[in-house]
Write a protein that holds these residues in place. Structure first.
Motif, PDB file in Angstrom:
ATOM      1  N   TYR A   1       0.204  35.284 -48.585  1.00  0.00           N
ATOM      2  CA  TYR A   1       0.997  34.189 -48.062  1.00  0.00           C
ATOM      3  C   TYR A   1       0.254  32.904 -48.384  1.00  0.00           C
ATOM      4  CZ  TYR A   1       4.231  32.016 -44.794  1.00  0.00           C
ATOM      5  OH  TYR A   1       5.224  31.258 -44.253  1.00  0.00           O
ATOM      6  N   TYR A   2       0.904  31.977 -49.098  1.00  0.00           N
ATOM      7  CA  TYR A   2       0.268  30.689 -49.390  1.00  0.00           C
ATOM      8  C   TYR A   2       0.638  29.694 -48.310  1.00  0.00           C
ATOM      9  CZ  TYR A   2      -0.788  31.935 -54.278  1.00  0.00           C
ATOM     10  OH  TYR A   2      -1.277  32.500 -55.419  1.00  0.00           O
ATOM     11  N   GLY A   3      -0.339  28.939 -47.849  1.00  0.00           N
ATOM     12  CA  GLY A   3      -0.051  27.858 -46.911  1.00  0.00           C
ATOM     13  C   GLY A   3       0.040  28.337 -45.480  1.00  0.00           C
TER      14      GLY A   3
ATOM     15  N   LEU B   1       5.635  33.125 -49.213  1.00  0.00           N
ATOM     16  CA  LEU B   1       5.228  34.527 -49.264  1.00  0.00           C
ATOM     17  C   LEU B   1       5.347  34.971 -50.729  1.00  0.00           C
ATOM     18  CD1 LEU B   1       4.414  37.115 -47.780  1.00  0.00           C
ATOM     19  CD2 LEU B   1       6.846  37.595 -47.461  1.00  0.00           C
ATOM     20  N   ALA B   2       4.211  35.208 -51.362  1.00  0.00           N
ATOM     21  CA  ALA B   2       4.231  35.521 -52.800  1.00  0.00           C
ATOM     22  C   ALA B   2       4.204  37.024 -53.051  1.00  0.00           C
ATOM     23  CB  ALA B   2       3.058  34.837 -53.494  1.00  0.00           C
ATOM     24  N   VAL B   3       3.427  37.755 -52.251  1.00  0.00           N
ATOM     25  CA  VAL B   3       3.333  39.206 -52.413  1.00  0.00           C
ATOM     26  C   VAL B   3       3.626  39.847 -51.063  1.00  0.00           C
ATOM     27  CG1 VAL B   3       1.819  41.128 -53.013  1.00  0.00           C
ATOM     28  CG2 VAL B   3       1.610  38.968 -54.240  1.00  0.00           C
TER      29      VAL B   3
ATOM     30  N   GLY C   1       8.027  41.208 -64.234  1.00  0.00           N
ATOM     31  CA  GLY C   1       8.777  40.558 -63.168  1.00  0.00           C
ATOM     32  C   GLY C   1       9.137  39.157 -63.598  1.00  0.00           C
ATOM     33  N   PRO C   2      10.154  38.568 -62.982  1.00  0.00           N
ATOM     34  CA  PRO C   2      10.561  37.219 -63.369  1.00  0.00           C
ATOM     35  C   PRO C   2       9.456  36.194 -63.085  1.00  0.00           C
ATOM     36  CG  PRO C   2      11.748  37.954 -61.401  1.00  0.00           C
ATOM     37  CD  PRO C   2      10.996  39.122 -61.912  1.00  0.00           C
ATOM     38  N   SER C   3       9.468  35.082 -63.799  1.00  0.00           N
ATOM     39  CA  SER C   3       8.474  34.025 -63.595  1.00  0.00           C
ATOM     40  C   SER C   3       8.483  33.578 -62.144  1.00  0.00           C
ATOM     41  CB  SER C   3       8.791  32.825 -64.485  1.00  0.00           C
ATOM     42  OG  SER C   3       8.594  33.174 -65.816  1.00  0.00           O
ATOM     43  N   GLY C   4       7.291  33.365 -61.612  1.00  0.00           N
ATOM     44  CA  GLY C   4       7.179  32.861 -60.251  1.00  0.00           C
ATOM     45  C   GLY C   4       7.328  33.931 -59.196  1.00  0.00           C
ATOM     46  N   CYS C   5       7.339  35.212 -59.578  1.00  0.00           N
ATOM     47  CA  CYS C   5       7.573  36.243 -58.572  1.00  0.00           C
ATOM     48  C   CYS C   5       6.290  36.611 -57.831  1.00  0.00           C
ATOM     49  CB  CYS C   5       8.233  37.478 -59.174  1.00  0.00           C
ATOM     50  SG  CYS C   5       7.120  38.621 -59.978  1.00  0.00           S
ATOM     51  N   GLY C   6       5.136  36.301 -58.403  1.00  0.00           N
ATOM     52  CA  GLY C   6       3.887  36.593 -57.697  1.00  0.00           C
ATOM     53  C   GLY C   6       2.957  37.512 -58.470  1.00  0.00           C
ATOM     54  N   LYS C   7       3.191  37.668 -59.764  1.00  0.00           N
ATOM     55  CA  LYS C   7       2.357  38.550 -60.576  1.00  0.00           C
ATOM     56  C   LYS C   7       0.932  38.015 -60.688  1.00  0.00           C
ATOM     57  CE  LYS C   7       5.086  38.049 -64.206  1.00  0.00           C
ATOM     58  NZ  LYS C   7       6.062  37.086 -63.679  1.00  0.00           N
ATOM     59  N   THR C   8       0.823  36.734 -61.012  1.00  0.00           N
ATOM     60  CA  THR C   8      -0.501  36.141 -61.159  1.00  0.00           C
ATOM     61  C   THR C   8      -1.252  36.178 -59.827  1.00  0.00           C
ATOM     62  OG1 THR C   8       0.277  34.726 -62.928  1.00  0.00           O
ATOM     63  CG2 THR C   8      -1.725  34.036 -61.829  1.00  0.00           C
ATOM     64  N   THR C   9      -0.524  35.975 -58.761  1.00  0.00           N
ATOM     65  CA  THR C   9      -1.129  36.014 -57.432  1.00  0.00           C
ATOM     66  C   THR C   9      -1.799  37.368 -57.186  1.00  0.00           C
ATOM     67  OG1 THR C   9       0.586  34.525 -56.648  1.00  0.00           O
ATOM     68  CG2 THR C   9      -0.611  35.760 -54.978  1.00  0.00           C
ATOM     69  N   LEU C  10      -1.117  38.409 -57.578  1.00  0.00           N
ATOM     70  CA  LEU C  10      -1.647  39.758 -57.398  1.00  0.00           C
ATOM     71  C   LEU C  10      -2.894  39.960 -58.261  1.00  0.00           C
ATOM     72  CD1 LEU C  10      -0.787  42.254 -55.820  1.00  0.00           C
ATOM     73  CD2 LEU C  10       0.458  43.032 -57.839  1.00  0.00           C
TER      74      LEU C  10
ATOM     75  N   THR D   1      11.950  40.011 -57.389  1.00  0.00           N
ATOM     76  CA  THR D   1      11.681  38.577 -57.391  1.00  0.00           C
ATOM     77  C   THR D   1      10.890  38.221 -56.132  1.00  0.00           C
ATOM     78  OG1 THR D   1      12.686  36.409 -57.547  1.00  0.00           O
ATOM     79  CG2 THR D   1      13.906  38.051 -56.307  1.00  0.00           C
ATOM     80  N   ARG D   2      10.388  36.998 -56.053  1.00  0.00           N
ATOM     81  CA  ARG D   2       9.492  36.632 -54.970  1.00  0.00           C
ATOM     82  C   ARG D   2      10.102  36.903 -53.606  1.00  0.00           C
ATOM     83  NH1 ARG D   2       8.894  30.784 -54.780  1.00  0.00           N
ATOM     84  NH2 ARG D   2       9.759  30.876 -52.709  1.00  0.00           N
ATOM     85  N   PRO D   3       9.373  37.458 -52.655  1.00  0.00           N
ATOM     86  CA  PRO D   3       8.005  37.981 -52.740  1.00  0.00           C
ATOM     87  C   PRO D   3       7.951  39.289 -53.522  1.00  0.00           C
ATOM     88  CG  PRO D   3       8.937  38.481 -50.607  1.00  0.00           C
ATOM     89  CD  PRO D   3       9.926  37.618 -51.296  1.00  0.00           C
TER      90      PRO D   3
HETATM   91  N1  LIG Z   1      -2.066  28.013 -54.873  1.00  0.00           N
HETATM   92  C1  LIG Z   1      -0.779  28.138 -54.511  1.00  0.00           C
HETATM   93  N2  LIG Z   1      -0.313  27.533 -53.398  1.00  0.00           N
HETATM   94  C2  LIG Z   1       0.979  27.655 -53.020  1.00  0.00           C
HETATM   95  N3  LIG Z   1       1.883  28.378 -53.684  1.00  0.00           N
HETATM   96  C3  LIG Z   1       1.497  29.017 -54.800  1.00  0.00           C
HETATM   97  C4  LIG Z   1       0.147  28.929 -55.275  1.00  0.00           C
HETATM   98  N4  LIG Z   1       0.046  29.662 -56.407  1.00  0.00           N
HETATM   99  C5  LIG Z   1       1.285  30.184 -56.623  1.00  0.00           C
HETATM  100  N5  LIG Z   1       2.147  29.796 -55.663  1.00  0.00           N
HETATM  101  C6  LIG Z   1       3.557  30.192 -55.560  1.00  0.00           C
HETATM  102  O1  LIG Z   1       3.619  31.590 -55.451  1.00  0.00           O
HETATM  103  C7  LIG Z   1       4.659  32.107 -56.238  1.00  0.00           C
HETATM  104  C8  LIG Z   1       4.145  33.138 -57.201  1.00  0.00           C
HETATM  105  O2  LIG Z   1       3.343  32.522 -58.184  1.00  0.00           O
HETATM  106  P1  LIG Z   1       2.655  33.319 -59.357  1.00  0.00           P
HETATM  107  O3  LIG Z   1       1.865  34.433 -58.783  1.00  0.00           O
HETATM  108  O4  LIG Z   1       1.916  32.358 -60.202  1.00  0.00           O
HETATM  109  O5  LIG Z   1       3.927  33.893 -60.148  1.00  0.00           O
HETATM  110  P2  LIG Z   1       4.033  34.599 -61.568  1.00  0.00           P
HETATM  111  O6  LIG Z   1       2.660  34.799 -62.119  1.00  0.00           O
HETATM  112  O7  LIG Z   1       4.744  35.889 -61.299  1.00  0.00           O
HETATM  113  O8  LIG Z   1       4.858  33.723 -62.459  1.00  0.00           O
HETATM  114  C9  LIG Z   1       5.315  30.931 -56.933  1.00  0.00           C
HETATM  115  O9  LIG Z   1       6.482  30.611 -56.223  1.00  0.00           O
HETATM  116  C10 LIG Z   1       4.316  29.829 -56.814  1.00  0.00           C
HETATM  117  O10 LIG Z   1       4.960  28.591 -56.689  1.00  0.00           O
END
Ligand SMILES: Nc1ncnc2c1ncn2[C@@H]1O[C@H](COP(=O)(O)OP(=O)(O)O)[C@@H](O)[C@H]1O
Ligand SMILES: [Mg+2]
Lengths: 295, 300
Positions: free
Chosen positions: A36-38, A45-47, A64-73, A242-244
């Motif tokens: 959860y960001y923030g 909620l990203a993941v 997964g679609p862009s912005g779904c939370g892959k990088t976050t994971l 898609t996100r989360p």
């Molecule tokens: N540091 C952060 N603070 C707040 N929100 C974030 C942060 N990093 C990513 N997000 C949000 O979390 C979601 C998932 O991001 P991300 O994991 O980068 O997606 P992906 O890699 O699947 O494209 C996005 O909606 C993004 O805006």
């Protein structure tokens, strides 16, 4: 590629014991991960309660679609930020989990970044020797020797003393992977590494990546939003919602390795594409609709 | 398909050439490109027009606005004279004493500003905590123009030398520290993350990522720094000091030696240009990765 050349590719390795051993390490288990960001209530909620496994010695591709939370994971596995809850294990070691929500970054899990992160102020060979030299694992002479060998092996001879800015982006990606492999990582984490490349370069990069994989048998965790890329490369494909993000569908791709581009035209490949395209398209549509609503 | 086919992929042929290009070769290459381009000739035309306008307006048309202005030929003949009417020319030792004194002040001030400004900027960008207690003070002092410090500088420091150096130092220091801080903040977080993945410890990241990553901004800061150093130096020398090019300009004014004013100004222009060029060359030398990238791109 026929089965004979495959066995050549694997057994022709110098120090052939490494792949067999490496195949047993690098298993990652993600258990009930939440990010959860923030602040509560206002954040993102990203993941969301994400559970799946990355088998050792295999390529697992997350789509997964862009912005779904892959990088976050991926960042949570790499140790760049904490999880909100849940745990992640590498083999039997807990990377993060209750009481220690942020993993320590380390050379057992090396990330290849979405936009590339070779240090532009270091030459290619300085980049490649960076890991072992920082860790004090090898002397300078040893590191340079190993780097030269690995570069020659990867077809990168002759660019040792060039800077990354002087080589094409496809070659940069390969240098970056060699830089990672110099550390004998248990797992490589690749975050859409070929996103910016044209499709021709991309197909060459895919085959080069598989070649590296067959030689080293290092576990690979690969993120993409390109389904075709996922099925072509992966032993296992994890389709995210898609996100989360949460696994929507996990597929074991039984197309035999080693693979080359002729796989794309086989019936089995088309079947996998057909089986998954609907699921991926559905999530992409949802992501698009959600994006429209948020604005 | 054999293994070698897959791995020995063709690599850009440009590489083979650039690999052997030393930095001098790159410099020569750039010089020849420059000479082949229209730029040097346009530049000469620009100078020609400027000097021609000066000559015509003062000495031929005798425009009223420029009645007191020394003409081009007057200034040049004074400057190159063995027996200058107003006492200053390239054959007079005192001329070089003035230049030397100014350069020495610039060198000391620039050195101090760099030696203090770069580390301060690096830490400001690197440590949030450090920035939180230092930066507000910094931001409050920065808008005060160096000239406003003149009285305090004279009261604080003895003699005529230290106040001038202090004034020269001030603006340079702000430019260097601020740009260095921005340089650190501009570094892509991926580089820091990649380094930590590769096992680098905090101070190793500082030395191998933060410092070289901030270098392009640091050198931008140093370019600005030499520029503003000359600016505040002349201001300082006009108020205090017994030698220096600012002093020459100011005393020539009070003593009605108008051609000498122009000699002082032109000399400032030339010496100022040379010092900035030196900083630029040093920057190119320390950032060969950038020079080489730009050489491949062909454009500057
Ligand atoms: N540091 C952060 N603070 C707040 N929100 C974030 C942060 N990093 C990513 N997000 C949000 O979390 C979601 C998932 O991001 P991300 O994991 O980068 O997606 P992906 O890699 O699947 O494209 C996005 O909606 C993004 O805006
Ligand atoms: Mg991403």
């Amino acid at each position: 590629m026929n089965p004979t050349s495959a066995s050549v590719a694997v057994s022709a390795l110098p120090g052939g014991a490494i792949p067999a051993q490496a195949a047993r390490t690098g298993k990652v288990r993600i258990i009930d991960a939440v990010k959860y960001y923030g602040a509560a209530g206002t954040g993102v909620l990203a993941v969301d309660h994400c559970t799946f496994e990355v088998p050792a010695g295999e390529i697992t591709v997350v789509v997964g679609p862009s912005g779904c939370g892959k990088t976050t994971l991926l960042n949570a596995i790499a140790g760049f930020h904490s999880l909100s809850s849940g745990s992640i294990y590498l083999d039997d070691e807990m990377l993060c989990g209750p009481g220690k929500l942020k993993a320590e970054p380390g050379p057992d899990r090396i990330v290849v970044f979405q936009n590339g992160a070779l240090f532009p102020w270091k030459t290619n060979i300085e980049n490649i020797t960076f890991g072992p030299m920082m860790q004090g694992r090898l002397t300078r002479a040893e590191a340079y020797e190993k780097a030269r060998d690995m570069m020659a092996d990867a077809g990168l001879r002759g660019i040792e003393n060039n800077y990354p800015g002087e080589i094409s982006s496809g070659v940069r990606r390969r240098v970056e992977i060699v830089r990672a492999l110099m550390n004998d990582p248990k797992i490589l984490l690749l975050d859409e590494p070929y996103r910016a490349l044209d499709s021709l370069t991309k197909s060459v990069m895919h085959e080069a990546l598989l070649e590296i994989f067959y030689k080293n048998r290092v576990t690979i965790f690969f993120i993409t939003h390109d389904l075709e890329e996922a099925i072509f490369l992966g032993h296992r494909v994890v389709i995210m919602t898609t996100r989360p993000c949460r696994p929507k569908k996990i597929l074991d791709i039984d197309i035999p390795h080693p693979r080359d581009y002729s796989v794309l035209t086989t019936k089995r490949f088309r079947e996998f594409m057909d089986e998954t395209a609907a699921a991926v398209h559905e999530e992409a549509t949802k992501a698009f609709a959600a994006g429209e609503k948020e604005r | 398909m054999s293994e070698t086919d897959l791995t020995k992929l063709p690599i850009n042929t440009l590489l083979d050439r650039s690999d052997q290009m030393s930095s001098t070769a790159v410099a020569m290459h750039r010089l020849s490109l420059w000479l082949a381009s229209p730029r040097p000739y346009l530049m000469m035309i620009g100078f020609g027009l400027f000097l021609g306008f000066w000559y015509l307006s003062v000495e031929v048309w005798k425009l009223p606005r420029f009645a007191e202005m020394p003409g081009l030929t007057t200034v040049v003949s004074e400057w190159l004279s063995k027996n200058p009417i107003y006492g200053l020319s390239i054959f007079v030792d005192e001329y070089y004493l003035h230049i030397w004194v100014s350069i020495r002040r610039i060198a000391i001030a620039f050195f101090l500003a760099t030696a203090i400004g770069v580390p301060l900027g690096l830490f400001l960008g690197w440590s949030k905590r450090f920035k939180q207690f230092v930066f507000p003070v910094f931001e409050l002092l920065r808008p005060i123009p160096p000239l406003a410090w003149v009285p305090l500088a004279i009261v604080m420091f003895h003699g005529s030398e230290t106040p001038v150096i202090f004034l020269t130092f001030l603006a340079s220091f702000y430019a260097t520290a601020l740009n260095t801080m921005l340089g650190v903040q501009s570094i892509d977080i991926s580089y820091v993350r990649a380094a930590s993945c590769l096992g680098a410890k905090r101070w190793q990241i500082f030395r191998h990522i933060i410092v070289p990553g901030a270098l392009p901004f640091i050198f931008t800061g140093l370019q600005i720094s030499v520029g503003v150093a000359w600016f505040s130096l002349v201001a300082g020398e006009m108020v205090s000091g017994q030698y220096g090019l600012g002093y020459v300009i100011n005393t020539s004014y009070t003593m009605v030696r108008y051609p000498t004013i122009i000699i002082g100004m032109v000399t400032l222009g030339i010496v100022g240009y040379v010092t900035s060029a030196m900083v630029r060359v040093l920057g190119d030398y320390m950032m060969q990765w950038r020079t080489r990238e730009l050489a491949l791109g062909g454009e500057r």
